[in-house]
Structure formats: C-alpha cells, structure tokens
Write an enzyme that holds these catalytic residues in place. Structure first.
Site, PDB file in Angstrom:
ATOM      1  N   THR A 167       0.640  -1.410   0.366  1.00  0.00           N
ATOM      2  CA  THR A 167       0.058   0.260   0.063  1.00  0.00           C
ATOM      3  C   THR A 167       0.199   1.500  -0.002  1.00  0.00           C
ATOM      4  OG1 THR A 167      -1.447   1.254   1.271  1.00  0.00           O
ATOM      5  CG2 THR A 167      -0.161  -0.019   2.663  1.00  0.00           C
ATOM      6  N   ASP A 192      -0.264   4.077   1.259  1.00  0.00           N
ATOM      7  CA  ASP A 192      -0.603   4.386   2.370  1.00  0.00           C
ATOM      8  C   ASP A 192       0.612   4.220   2.983  1.00  0.00           C
ATOM      9  OD1 ASP A 192      -2.321   5.916   1.293  1.00  0.00           O
ATOM     10  OD2 ASP A 192      -4.152   5.031   2.517  1.00  0.00           O
ATOM     11  N   ARG A 211      -3.070  27.864  -5.901  1.00  0.00           N
ATOM     12  CA  ARG A 211      -3.141  26.613  -6.756  1.00  0.00           C
ATOM     13  C   ARG A 211      -3.799  25.484  -6.389  1.00  0.00           C
ATOM     14  NH1 ARG A 211      -4.767  30.932  -8.844  1.00  0.00           N
ATOM     15  NH2 ARG A 211      -4.831  31.981 -10.783  1.00  0.00           N
TER      16      ARG A 211
END
Length: 341
Positions: free
Chosen positions: A125, A127, A266
């Site tokens: 993963t 993450d 932005r």
C-alpha cells in the site's frame, strides 16, 4: 505437493507484479504449484483462476499494476461469499493463500484464518499504514513521484508568486505527505498525526513573504481533518473508513490560506498518479524479499502472519497482533522536516 494461491486485494501499488514474480519463481524452485486468482476476491469467490507458469511472470519485474487484476472487496458482506471461498480453496487443493494487500486485507485474512482458511499477507500500500512493517510495497515509488512533482511545481510557483497546495493520498496516515514533502522540499506539511491550525500555516507563509520568498508549497494528506469540518457529514466505505475524495481537503485548505495571506493559490491533487508507474529499485527489492520469504514460510508450515521489514530485517507479525492496529507516521521525521519550514 504444496499449492499456493495468490490474491491481490485493496488499492493497486507499484511492486505487485514484482511480488507475484518472486512468489512464483521461489515456488518453482521448491516444485510448488502456484495459482493466481483474477481480480482479487472476485476471482476467489467465482473460481476465476489461472495457473502461474514461468512464462506468466517473465518480464513483469518492472511492470506497474497487477497481471492478476485487483479489487477492493469485503467477502464478509455476505456469508455466501465466505462459503464460496472455502469451497474454492478445497476445490483447488490449496495449501494456503498469499494475499498481496493492505490493512483491510489483514482484517479479512484474520477472519478467514478464524474460519479455517490459512494465509500470509505481503503488505502492499502506498499509504504505508499496515502494522507489522516499517515499509509496505509501493510506498517508496509513490514518495518518489510526489518529490518529483514538488520539484516541478517549485518553478511555476516561484514564477507566478503563488501558494501551491499539493494534496497527497493517505487515507488515515501522513506517511506520503511527510516523506514526499520532506524529499521534495515542501514549505509546510500537514498530516493527521500532528495538530495544526490554519492560522499557523498562514503565519508561516506570511513569514516567508517578509523574508522575500514570494511563493510557498504546502503539502497536505487527504486524510487530514480541517478544524472547521463537520464530522457528522463524513461518508464512510464498507470498511468504516471516511471517503476522502469528496472532502476536497486540498481545495478547502487553499481557499482558507488565500483569504488569510492574500496570495493567489492553486491546488494540485496528485491522486492516482501516486499509485501507478514503474516500481523503484527499493520497492522491487522489498517485494522480491517478501515474496520469496512467503514461500519459505509455506515450507516451514507457518501461516496467518503479516510479513514485513523492521530495521532492514524480515519479520512476521501474527494476524491477531496486527489486524486492528495502524502504522501511523513517525513524527520524528516531521521534526526533521520542520527544520526546513
């Protein structure tokens, strides 16, 4: 004859194919047979399966994605799915399953083990939140992509004197934002593990302006909860995790910072770009080591563990010690990054 079934579960990450290749090649050395289930648990439930051969894994070391496909699916949503898994496990004469998966995969694997279906989990993963390992397969590649993106954004942020907010993935942890921001020279990093206020971030941006630095890049993990968010409106998936895509954390943070700093802002949401691409050498080596070790454990009769690395050494963690825990970002790296804010 031992027979291993490979199942890819959860979100995709660079290095899955490397792990498949390692499992297969190590198995062939021991004269084990290897089956691959198509599209994760869907294949396991529907018995959509293919025999893995040397030609199946030839040339896939550096290939992104998964040659077997992948899905995020909870078989415990319906007892008939679990029964189908049990039947197909027996039908294919499997010794055990090797899951290449994430934190939710560990939870499912633990329940399947309790129901008599043995397995081993290779953590995969971006993450990096699987308990029982310092690093998961795919994390290093994603960090490299984030750092490169920040390198590119520095030029345009400086030219236009803008505040750039870069949103990374990271469902509940800040590993990606922290390591990517640190490697890419972020001017501020916002992660779930470290308390913050919008005013603190704005004050830092203002301080940079006074020092003649008329742009800033702020990196935020998608799992961060902003101080004014109404938690009662969060949506959750079938595993109980909040759905971050609709929360638009990066855009909301940028809007608030623009109001306070009067710098045009932005937003860059890196999104699925972080999960694709060619795995780095680090991820290739990690996936190879864990894939080979999974096969070694099969030979030893070991099952129902998460494989991982700790201080460079391969370790195992029993499902019951890992399934309900989360590997949160190590804040010592945040203190390191803070020096450069």
């Amino acid at each position: 004859m031992k027979r291993i079934g490979i199942v890819c579960d959860g979100g995709d990450a660079p290095g899955i194919n490397t792990a498949i290749r390692a499992i297969a090649r190590a198995s062939f050395e021991k004269e084990y047979e290897v089956l691959g289930f198509i599209d994760g648990f869907h294949g396991l439930i529907e018995n959509d399966v293919k025999i893995i051969t040397k030609s199946s894994v030839s040339g896939i070391l550096a290939l992104g994605g998964s040659i077997l496909g992948i899905s995020r699916f909870n078989p415990y949503r319906d007892p008939k799915y679990v029964e189908a898994i049990r039947e197909n496990f027996k039908k294919n004469s499997l010794t055990l399953l090797v899951f290449i998966g994430d934190r939710d995969t560990v939870t499912i694997a633990k329940r399947l083990a309790d129901d008599g279906i043995p397995s081993i989990v290779i953590p995969k993963t971006i993450d990096n939140d699987v308990y029982g390992t310092d690093y998961s397969v795919g994390f290093d590649t994603a960090v490299s992509m984030i750092a490169q993106s920040l390198d590119n954004l520095h030029a345009t942020a400086s030219a236009h004197h803008r505040l750039m907010v870069v949103e990374t993935m990271g469902r509940e942890t800040g590993w990606l934002a922290l390591f990517g921001g640190l490697a890419g020279g972020a001017d501020y990093i916002v992660i779930p593990e470290v308390p913050f206020t919008i005013e603190e971030i704005a004050a830092h941006v203002e301080k940079r302006k006074k020092e003649g630095k008329n742009f800033s890049i702020v990196v935020v993990a998608e799992g961060v909860v902003l101080p004014d968010e109404d938690k009662s409106k969060f949506e959750f998936d079938e595993f109980g995790h909040k759905v971050n895509a609709k929360r638009m954390v990066g855009y909301r943070l940028a809007s608030k910072l623009e109001e306070l700093t009067h710098l045009k802002s932005r937003v860059m949401v890196l999104g699925y770009l972080q999960r694709g691409g060619i795995p780095t050498n680090t991820d290739r080596i990690l996936a190879t080591r864990l894939g080979v070790e999974a096969v070694n454990l099969v030979g030893l009769g070991t099952s129902n563990v998460v494989l991982g690395v700790k201080n460079g050494e391969i370790i195992t963690t029993a499902y019951e010690d890992a399934y309900d825990k989360i590997h949160t970002a190590d804040t010592k790296y945040y203190e390191l990054a803070r020096i450069f804010f």
